[in-house]
Motif scaffolding. Structure first.
Motif, PDB file in Angstrom:
ATOM      1  N   UNK A 295       0.837  -1.204   0.000  1.00  0.00           N
ATOM      2  CA  UNK A 295       0.000   0.000   0.000  1.00  0.00           C
ATOM      3  C   UNK A 295       0.870   1.253   0.000  1.00  0.00           C
ATOM      4  N   UNK A 296       1.903   1.233   0.861  1.00  0.00           N
ATOM      5  CA  UNK A 296       2.697   2.461   0.943  1.00  0.00           C
ATOM      6  C   UNK A 296       3.534   2.643  -0.322  1.00  0.00           C
ATOM      7  N   UNK A 297       4.030   1.510  -0.904  1.00  0.00           N
ATOM      8  CA  UNK A 297       4.764   1.601  -2.174  1.00  0.00           C
ATOM      9  C   UNK A 297       3.851   2.158  -3.252  1.00  0.00           C
ATOM     10  N   UNK A 298       2.604   1.670  -3.243  1.00  0.00           N
ATOM     11  CA  UNK A 298       1.652   2.088  -4.267  1.00  0.00           C
ATOM     12  C   UNK A 298       1.438   3.608  -4.210  1.00  0.00           C
ATOM     13  N   UNK A 299       1.215   4.096  -2.987  1.00  0.00           N
ATOM     14  CA  UNK A 299       0.978   5.545  -2.844  1.00  0.00           C
ATOM     15  C   UNK A 299       2.180   6.314  -3.368  1.00  0.00           C
ATOM     16  N   UNK A 300       3.394   5.863  -3.001  1.00  0.00           N
ATOM     17  CA  UNK A 300       4.550   6.640  -3.448  1.00  0.00           C
ATOM     18  C   UNK A 300       4.767   6.485  -4.952  1.00  0.00           C
ATOM     19  N   UNK A 301       4.464   5.284  -5.506  1.00  0.00           N
ATOM     20  CA  UNK A 301       4.593   5.093  -6.956  1.00  0.00           C
ATOM     21  C   UNK A 301       3.647   6.002  -7.724  1.00  0.00           C
ATOM     22  N   UNK A 302       2.389   6.033  -7.272  1.00  0.00           N
ATOM     23  CA  UNK A 302       1.408   6.859  -7.978  1.00  0.00           C
ATOM     24  C   UNK A 302       1.796   8.337  -7.878  1.00  0.00           C
ATOM     25  N   UNK A 303       2.243   8.742  -6.683  1.00  0.00           N
ATOM     26  CA  UNK A 303       2.638  10.146  -6.516  1.00  0.00           C
ATOM     27  C   UNK A 303       3.753  10.512  -7.495  1.00  0.00           C
ATOM     28  N   UNK A 304       4.728   9.586  -7.605  1.00  0.00           N
ATOM     29  CA  UNK A 304       5.821   9.828  -8.538  1.00  0.00           C
ATOM     30  C   UNK A 304       5.325   9.962  -9.965  1.00  0.00           C
ATOM     31  N   UNK A 305       4.432   9.028 -10.334  1.00  0.00           N
ATOM     32  CA  UNK A 305       3.928   8.980 -11.698  1.00  0.00           C
ATOM     33  C   UNK A 305       3.198  10.272 -12.046  1.00  0.00           C
ATOM     34  N   UNK A 306       2.478  10.804 -11.053  1.00  0.00           N
ATOM     35  CA  UNK A 306       1.699  12.020 -11.319  1.00  0.00           C
ATOM     36  C   UNK A 306       2.592  13.258 -11.295  1.00  0.00           C
ATOM     37  N   UNK A 307       3.619  13.205 -10.455  1.00  0.00           N
ATOM     38  CA  UNK A 307       4.453  14.390 -10.285  1.00  0.00           C
ATOM     39  C   UNK A 307       5.197  14.768 -11.560  1.00  0.00           C
ATOM     40  N   UNK A 308       5.672  13.767 -12.314  1.00  0.00           N
ATOM     41  CA  UNK A 308       6.453  14.079 -13.514  1.00  0.00           C
ATOM     42  C   UNK A 308       5.656  14.908 -14.527  1.00  0.00           C
ATOM     43  N   UNK A 309       4.484  14.433 -14.989  1.00  0.00           N
ATOM     44  CA  UNK A 309       3.736  15.267 -15.942  1.00  0.00           C
ATOM     45  C   UNK A 309       3.336  16.606 -15.341  1.00  0.00           C
TER      46      UNK A 309
END
Ligand code: ADP
Length: 525
Positions: A295-309
């Motif tokens: 769960x915590x990896x998922x949150x940080x992965x999604x945050x990363x994915x959104x932050x770039x664009x």
């Protein structure tokens, strides 16, 4: 988070302390007390056998006492009630003779026979009475205190198969008489004692009555059994005869062993269940921890994915806003980047929403007759710029003979976009993508192929699980992603009753083929 993890562990430890430790101590205690149990069983068993023997002995004594009472009444009648004596005999076929005489004077001996008299028996009775004075004196003492005791004697039994019972009785004038009842031993055992044995023992145990010195068996409740007598007691009224008992198929040791084995098996079973419980508990704790990490990896992965664009969009709008860029072409390029990044962002958000819907079984599929080729063309059209900019060589090989099939166009587009994004993300030096369509054994397919980093074999069976990401390899780690893409593809294909085939080789590339059922083949319209 650490606190939470420790809380789970703590619950596990508390559970162990509360349930497991006492249970283990209990098992050890049970195991330790097996010896005591063994003694207890032996005692119980002995007592049980004693009780059976006692009840059989008591019963025969009761019968004899009743006979003596009846006889006493007959003797008290004037002229020794002759007809009563006859019915006394006829109701008690086991009796051969009755004898009575006054004790002190020794006069007027009276003997009556049920059938043919055995003349020598009278003399033997006299012998017995005269040679057992102390015994007779004791019977007299008992009679004075109103206890009419009956004693058995064996003198006659060995040779004649007759047993005698001696007792004292009083007439109406309080004169004391010595009385003897002579019975046919075999008949007495067969007809009086054996029904009682049957009633007491049933089929639960084997019981025999045997002669003590000759070992001749007079009666056995189970004639077929080869009996090993485990416990025996003399018949009170027939001192030469014994009752022996055996539990069929179960010696005392067998019984104890069986019980001990049962206890040990139960203890082992009990502990196995406990151990399984502990294992299950810790497995769940481990899973719970993994889930927390996912769960915590998922949150940080999604945050990363959104932050770039987001940062790209904000950077380029900022530049455009400051109006520093005069070159129209450059401006156009920047707008395009912003557009592309917005599209990427929309894609990410769509994926998240789709995933949430799928998780709640709320994604609705709308099927229509569509062409797989059109979907591929549309996607290439949309991604053309992106692919070229990133330096990809791409090609398509479409089977123009494909008919339209029943699919949800948006969903299949979603699936293909996910696969295309992966092919882009996970390609390193050789940037090549090929999408083909075709027909294979009544199924239509879309295949997307790259020459990227490939997927390690051990990960291949997991990559369609939600949140699963490959963690080995440089690029796989660096690439942004939430681990949802392929689980969405899988869901979409399941909704289409389709199939996914994955061919991937580490460092060589990946090919994913989506197979769709072609119903037009079976039911041409
Ligand atoms: P992600 O958001 O991580 O891309 P996916 O569910 O789409 O999630 O993919 C799961 C994992 O499978 C990825 O993390 C990646 O390691 C691996 N993977 C998927 N497609 C490819 C591919 N074409 N080449 C190499 N690895 C791939």
């Amino acid at each position: 988070m650490k606190f939470f993890k420790d809380k789970i562990l703590l619950s596990g430890i508390i559970l162990i302390v509360i349930i497991v430790v006492p249970s283990f101590i209990f098992s050890l205690y049970q195991y330790g007390s097996i010896d005591t149990e063994e003694e207890v069983i032996e005692d119980v068993y002995e007592n049980q056998l004693d009780a059976i023997l006692l009840s059989i002995n008591q019963y025969s004594t009761d019968i004899l006492n009743a006979w003596v009472k009846d006889l006493n009444q007959i003797v008290n009648m004037a002229d020794i009630g002759k007809t009563e004596l006859e019915s006394f005999f006829s109701n008690r076929k086991q009796i051969i003779a009755v004898y009575a005489r006054e004790l002190d004077s020794g006069e007027a001996p009276f003997i009556a026979w049920a059938g043919t008299p055995f003349t020598h028996v009278s003399a033997q009775i006299e012998d017995y009475i005269n040679s057992n004075e102390p015994l007779i004196a004791r019977l007299k003492e008992h009679l004075e205190s109103n206890y009419q005791q009956v004693l058995g004697f064996d003198v006659l039994s060995e040779k004649t198969n007759l047993s005698g019972f001696v007792f004292l009785m009083k007439d109406l004038q309080d004169n004391i008489y010595v009385g003897v009842i002579i019975v046919n031993t075999n008949r007495f055992i067969d007809e009086i004692i054996s029904p009682k044995i049957q009633e007491t023992a049933g089929n639960k145990m084997n019981i025999v009555v045997y002669h003590n010195t000759t070992d001749e068996i007079i009666y056995a409740n189970n004639a077929n059994a080869d009996i090993q007598v485990q416990k025996s007691k003399e018949l009170w009224l027939m001192p030469n005869y014994f009752i022996g008992i055996e539990l069929p198929g179960k010696t005392l040791d067998d019984l104890v062993n069986r019980r001990v084995t049962t206890i040990i098996v139960l203890i082992v079973l009990f502990n196995l269940i406990l151990i399984t419980g502990i294992w299950y508990l810790f497995r769940n704790i481990k899973r719970e921890r993994e889930l927390i990490k996912i769960r915590s990896d998922f949150v940080s992965n999604v945050s990363h994915e959104i932050r770039t664009p987001l940062s790209m969009i904000s950077m380029f709008t900022e530049t455009l806003k400051l109006n520093r860029i005069k070159d129209e072409n450059k401006k156009k390029e920047y707008y395009n980047i912003i557009y592309q990044e917005t599209k990427r962002l929309t894609g990410i958000v769509n994926n998240l929403l789709n995933f949430a819907k799928m998780e709640n079984n709320k994604r609705v599929y709308t099927f229509g007759r569509e062409s797989l080729n059109d979907i591929v063309r549309d996607i290439f059209y949309t991604y053309k710029f992106d692919l070229e900019k990133k330096g990809f060589v791409y090609e398509s090989s479409l089977d123009e003979n494909l008919s339209h099939i029943d699919i949800d166009k948006d969903a299949v587009t979603d699936a293909l976009v996910n696969l295309l994004n992966n092919a882009i993300k996970y390609s390193a030096e050789e940037k090549f993508i090929k999408i083909s369509t075709g027909k294979d054994n009544k199924k239509q397919f879309i295949a997307i192929e790259d020459r990227g980093i490939g997927i390690p074999e051990r990960d291949q069976k997991h990559i369609f699980d939600k949140f699963y990401r490959v963690t080995s390899g440089d690029l796989a780690q660096k690439a942004e992603g939430s681990g949802l893409g392929l689980s969405i593809v899988k869901h979409i294909m399941e909704a289409h009753q389709g199939e996914i085939v994955l061919n991937s080789k580490l460092n060589e590339g990946t090919k994913v083929i989506l197979y769709f059922p072609d119903k037009t083949e079976n039911n041409p319209t």
